[in-house]
Design a protein around this motif. Structure first.
Motif, PDB file in Angstrom:
ATOM      1  N   GLY A 401       0.812  -1.214   0.000  1.00 23.94           N
ATOM      2  CA  GLY A 401       0.000   0.000   0.000  1.00 23.94           C
ATOM      3  C   GLY A 401       0.840   1.257   0.000  1.00 23.94           C
ATOM      4  O   GLY A 401       0.533   2.231  -0.686  1.00 23.94           O
ATOM      5  N   ALA A 402       1.945   1.232   0.749  1.00 26.21           N
ATOM      6  CA  ALA A 402       2.802   2.415   0.851  1.00 26.21           C
ATOM      7  C   ALA A 402       3.481   2.732  -0.469  1.00 26.21           C
ATOM      8  O   ALA A 402       3.771   3.901  -0.761  1.00 26.21           O
ATOM      9  N   ARG A 403       3.741   1.727  -1.284  1.00 26.66           N
ATOM     10  CA  ARG A 403       4.399   1.967  -2.580  1.00 26.66           C
ATOM     11  C   ARG A 403       3.476   2.671  -3.563  1.00 26.66           C
ATOM     12  O   ARG A 403       3.940   3.243  -4.547  1.00 26.66           O
ATOM     13  N   GLY A 404       2.171   2.611  -3.327  1.00 24.55           N
ATOM     14  CA  GLY A 404       1.235   3.396  -4.125  1.00 24.55           C
ATOM     15  C   GLY A 404       0.890   2.834  -5.483  1.00 24.55           C
ATOM     16  O   GLY A 404       0.242   3.521  -6.275  1.00 24.55           O
ATOM     17  N   ASP A 405       1.312   1.611  -5.792  1.00 22.23           N
ATOM     18  CA  ASP A 405       0.938   0.992  -7.064  1.00 22.23           C
ATOM     19  C   ASP A 405      -0.343   0.199  -6.838  1.00 22.23           C
ATOM     20  O   ASP A 405      -0.325  -0.890  -6.252  1.00 22.23           O
ATOM     21  N   TYR A 406      -1.448   0.740  -7.293  1.00 17.53           N
ATOM     22  CA  TYR A 406      -2.755   0.131  -7.064  1.00 17.53           C
ATOM     23  C   TYR A 406      -2.802  -1.309  -7.533  1.00 17.53           C
ATOM     24  O   TYR A 406      -3.329  -2.196  -6.843  1.00 17.53           O
ATOM     25  N   ARG A 407      -2.249  -1.583  -8.695  1.00 14.70           N
ATOM     26  CA  ARG A 407      -2.364  -2.916  -9.275  1.00 14.70           C
ATOM     27  C   ARG A 407      -1.612  -3.960  -8.450  1.00 14.70           C
ATOM     28  O   ARG A 407      -2.111  -5.075  -8.223  1.00 14.70           O
ATOM     29  N   VAL A 408      -0.428  -3.629  -8.004  1.00 14.42           N
ATOM     30  CA  VAL A 408       0.334  -4.561  -7.170  1.00 14.42           C
ATOM     31  C   VAL A 408      -0.352  -4.736  -5.810  1.00 14.42           C
ATOM     32  O   VAL A 408      -0.408  -5.846  -5.266  1.00 14.42           O
ATOM     33  N   LEU A 409      -0.908  -3.660  -5.282  1.00 16.45           N
ATOM     34  CA  LEU A 409      -1.592  -3.734  -3.991  1.00 16.45           C
ATOM     35  C   LEU A 409      -2.776  -4.681  -4.048  1.00 16.45           C
ATOM     36  O   LEU A 409      -2.934  -5.550  -3.168  1.00 16.45           O
ATOM     37  N   ILE A 410      -3.626  -4.551  -5.057  1.00 17.28           N
ATOM     38  CA  ILE A 410      -4.810  -5.412  -5.093  1.00 17.28           C
ATOM     39  C   ILE A 410      -4.441  -6.862  -5.381  1.00 17.28           C
ATOM     40  O   ILE A 410      -5.143  -7.791  -4.951  1.00 17.28           O
ATOM     41  N   ALA A 411      -3.333  -7.073  -6.091  1.00 23.44           N
ATOM     42  CA  ALA A 411      -2.860  -8.450  -6.292  1.00 23.44           C
ATOM     43  C   ALA A 411      -2.438  -9.057  -4.967  1.00 23.44           C
ATOM     44  O   ALA A 411      -2.674 -10.243  -4.700  1.00 23.44           O
ATOM     45  N   ALA A 412      -1.822  -8.243  -4.098  1.00 21.22           N
ATOM     46  CA  ALA A 412      -1.418  -8.726  -2.782  1.00 21.22           C
ATOM     47  C   ALA A 412      -2.626  -9.019  -1.898  1.00 21.22           C
ATOM     48  O   ALA A 412      -2.588  -9.909  -1.041  1.00 21.22           O
ATOM     49  N   LEU A 413      -3.720  -8.275  -2.093  1.00 21.41           N
ATOM     50  CA  LEU A 413      -4.924  -8.480  -1.288  1.00 21.41           C
ATOM     51  C   LEU A 413      -5.732  -9.707  -1.713  1.00 21.41           C
ATOM     52  O   LEU A 413      -6.489 -10.267  -0.914  1.00 21.41           O
ATOM     53  N   ALA A 474       5.168  -8.126 -11.434  1.00 22.56           N
ATOM     54  CA  ALA A 474       5.178  -7.658 -10.040  1.00 22.56           C
ATOM     55  C   ALA A 474       3.878  -8.028  -9.337  1.00 22.56           C
ATOM     56  O   ALA A 474       3.886  -8.404  -8.149  1.00 22.56           O
ATOM     57  N   MET A 475       2.757  -7.939 -10.036  1.00 18.48           N
ATOM     58  CA  MET A 475       1.470  -8.318  -9.459  1.00 18.48           C
ATOM     59  C   MET A 475       1.454  -9.808  -9.119  1.00 18.48           C
ATOM     60  O   MET A 475       1.019 -10.214  -8.031  1.00 18.48           O
ATOM     61  N   ARG A 476       1.928 -10.620 -10.039  1.00 20.21           N
ATOM     62  CA  ARG A 476       1.935 -12.073  -9.826  1.00 20.21           C
ATOM     63  C   ARG A 476       2.827 -12.443  -8.643  1.00 20.21           C
ATOM     64  O   ARG A 476       2.492 -13.316  -7.830  1.00 20.21           O
ATOM     65  N   ASP A 477       3.971 -11.764  -8.515  1.00 22.47           N
ATOM     66  CA  ASP A 477       4.870 -12.028  -7.395  1.00 22.47           C
ATOM     67  C   ASP A 477       4.222 -11.628  -6.073  1.00 22.47           C
ATOM     68  O   ASP A 477       4.340 -12.356  -5.065  1.00 22.47           O
ATOM     69  N   ALA A 478       3.530 -10.474  -6.053  1.00 21.85           N
ATOM     70  CA  ALA A 478       2.859 -10.034  -4.832  1.00 21.85           C
ATOM     71  C   ALA A 478       1.744 -11.004  -4.442  1.00 21.85           C
ATOM     72  O   ALA A 478       1.536 -11.286  -3.251  1.00 21.85           O
ATOM     73  N   PHE A 479       1.030 -11.502  -5.437  1.00 21.76           N
ATOM     74  CA  PHE A 479      -0.035 -12.480  -5.205  1.00 21.76           C
ATOM     75  C   PHE A 479       0.541 -13.749  -4.576  1.00 21.76           C
ATOM     76  O   PHE A 479       0.006 -14.277  -3.591  1.00 21.76           O
ATOM     77  N   ARG A 480       1.650 -14.226  -5.123  1.00 19.95           N
ATOM     78  CA  ARG A 480       2.235 -15.460  -4.601  1.00 19.95           C
ATOM     79  C   ARG A 480       2.767 -15.259  -3.176  1.00 19.95           C
ATOM     80  O   ARG A 480       2.601 -16.134  -2.318  1.00 19.95           O
ATOM     81  N   ARG A 481       3.392 -14.116  -2.933  1.00 19.68           N
ATOM     82  CA  ARG A 481       3.903 -13.861  -1.588  1.00 19.68           C
ATOM     83  C   ARG A 481       2.764 -13.858  -0.572  1.00 19.68           C
ATOM     84  O   ARG A 481       2.901 -14.396   0.536  1.00 19.68           O
ATOM     85  N   SER A 482       1.631 -13.271  -0.944  1.00 21.15           N
ATOM     86  CA  SER A 482       0.483 -13.288  -0.025  1.00 21.15           C
ATOM     87  C   SER A 482      -0.044 -14.701   0.162  1.00 21.15           C
ATOM     88  O   SER A 482      -0.489 -15.065   1.264  1.00 21.15           O
TER      89      SER A 482
END
Length: 494
Positions: A401-413, A474-482
């Motif tokens: 969320g702090a990085r401000g990239d909406y697309r990566v954030l929602i992938a993490a959620l 980056a979105m896919r990586d954030a999704f996998r980390r979550s």
């Protein structure tokens, strides 16, 4: 035509000769049209045996066949612009002129191909007068300096001012715009200029340029004229089309040597800019993103299924203290999770997405925490500190969320929706009225939560499908980390 914006891709017809090496003629025209945003079509006037070192021979098919090609296109396709290149003979020129008179395309750009980059003469001498007559049917002619001199019936200009004056005389005599090109001049400057009659006066719009140190100049005239025709069909603005086409061509020339084509005057790299900015990887569909991401965490999902906590939750054998410890950590998680959902709502680009994430944030507080209170009691919510697993998961989400990239954030959620709903869906059928954890399983197998999860999947996968490859990765990586954090969160009571 000024200010016109096409509502669709312009359909641009090239009428020209061939180049088997692909750097000039209709092959270059089609690349140029596509690179500048158009749909290219081609009618062949001559078959040319040439390479980057020169022309070997020219075969002109029967004129009747040329007319059949032209009619076949215009009988079926609405043409937005025509670029005319090599014509070769008087009969060919007259056939094209007659077709133009019948069809009246809205934009006609004539590249009066008479002399190749290699110096070869490509137009029969007795056809020069016929070509001058054809200019009256064109909106723009794009000669190089030797060709401009032939059209003017004068010696080749050796200075830029002389070239502009010569272009002005041709424009006035034939009632046509002239794109004068300074590529044959000596020196480092390489200007071009749009020259036209405006209310009885000569209007000159110059486009400065610098010479590029390269031998990759094969087909530059073909490529530039096709680009201008395409961009005029897109915008209706001649000056803008010429300026943008010149910038595109300079970019393509700079990258031409990297192609490694030929040992003479090599071609330009028509798609260099597109390859650099957009890459060549085909964008996946939304459905392909969904399938790929779910399979990407398939091993993690299998590990979740094998956890003692999940197995005990499903069959009801899980110790109550372990479950309450899990709920206590989940209650702590939900507070910051709701804040991250609210940040997604703030960053969301559409009203629908903003409303969805805001609603999910409200639901996390009002709905899920109420369920936790029913198990833990209201006082118990403040008695527990976040453990290392909870802290690591929240740090991951808060950082996104702090990085401000909406697309990566929602992938993490997304895993907090998708994986929870998947686990709940599969465990709920194992429960029964007396199952000790039935209320928890009811919540995550609830149709409303399934619909919310579906909405989240749709939002995220649509964002990924329309992102560039770097962001999508980056979105896919954030999704996998979550997903890994979800697994660790379920791994209780070890």
């Amino acid at each position: 035509m000024s200010g016109r914006t096409a509502s669709r891709v312009p359909r641009v017809l090239s009428i020209a000769g061939t180049d088997p090496t692909g750097g000039a003629g209709i092959q270059a025209d089609l690349k140029s049209i596509a690179a500048n945003g158009g749909y290219g079509m081609a009618v062949v006037t001559a078959l040319v045996a040439q390479n980057t070192r020169g022309v070997r021979s020219v075969h002109v098919p029967p004129v009747a066949f040329l007319v059949e090609q032209l009619d076949a296109v215009s009988d079926d396709v609405e043409i937005d612009a025509v670029k005319i290149g090599m014509l070769g003979t008087v009969d060919v020129i007259r056939a094209v002129a007659s077709w133009l008179d019948r069809v009246r395309p809205p934009v006609v750009v004539l590249d009066p191909v008479m002399v190749a980059t290699s110096g070869d003469r490509l137009l029969e001498a007795d056809a020069e007068e016929a070509l001058r007559d054809l200019m009256s049917r064109a909106d723009l002619v794009t000669p190089n300096l030797p060709e401009l001199a032939i059209l003017a019936g004068e010696p080749v200009a050796e200075a830029w001012d002389d070239a502009l004056a010569q272009a002005g005389r041709v424009a006035g005599r034939h009632g046509v715009r002239v794109l004068a090109k300074g590529g044959h001049l000596a020196g480092e400057r390489m200007p071009d200029a749009l020259v036209e009659q405006a209310g009885g006066d000569l209007a000159v719009t110059e486009f400065p340029g610098e010479r590029i140190a390269t031998t990759n100049t094969h087909g530059t005239g073909c490529s530039l004229s096709s680009a201008v025709a395409t961009r005029v069909a897109l915008t209706g603005e001649w000056e803008r089309a010429a300026a943008e086409s010149k910038r595109w061509l300079a970019e393509s020339i700079r990258h031409g040597a990297s192609l490694g084509v030929g040992s003479g005057h090599g071609p330009v790299s028509h798609f260099a800019g597109l390859w650099t900015r957009g890459g060549t990887t085909t964008a996946p569909t939304v459905a392909e993103v969904e399938e790929d991401w779910w399979e990407h965490v398939g091993g993690i999902r299998a590990e979740i299924d094998d956890l003692a906590f999940v197995r005990g939750l499903g069959d009801g054998s899980l110790e109550r203290d372990v479950f309450l410890g899990y709920l206590a950590q989940d209650a702590l998680y939900l507070r910051d999770y709701a804040r991250v959902l609210a940040e997604a709502a703030r960053l969301a680009p559409t009203g629908d997405e903003q409303a969805f994430w805001a609603g999910a944030a409200q639901g996390a507080i009002a709905g899920e925490l109420q369920l936790h209170e029913s198990w833990l009691g209201p006082a118990n919510r403040h008695d527990t500190r976040a453990d290392a697993v909870t802290t690591a998961y929240l740090d991951h989400l808060l950082a996104a969320g702090a990085r401000g990239d909406y697309r990566v954030l929602i992938a993490a959620l997304l895993p907090c929706f998708w994986i929870y709903q998947d686990v709940g869906d599969r465990l709920h059928p194992l429960s029964h009225a007396e199952h000790p954890y039935r209320s928890w399983l009811d919540t995550y197998a609830d149709p409303a939560f399934a619909a919310s999860t579906r909405h989240a999947i749709d939002i995220v996968t649509r964002a990924a499908a329309t992102a560039d490859e770097k962001v999508r990765t980056a979105m896919r990586d954030a999704f996998r980390r979550s997903a890994v954090h979800e697994r660790d969160f379920f791994d209780r009571g070890r």
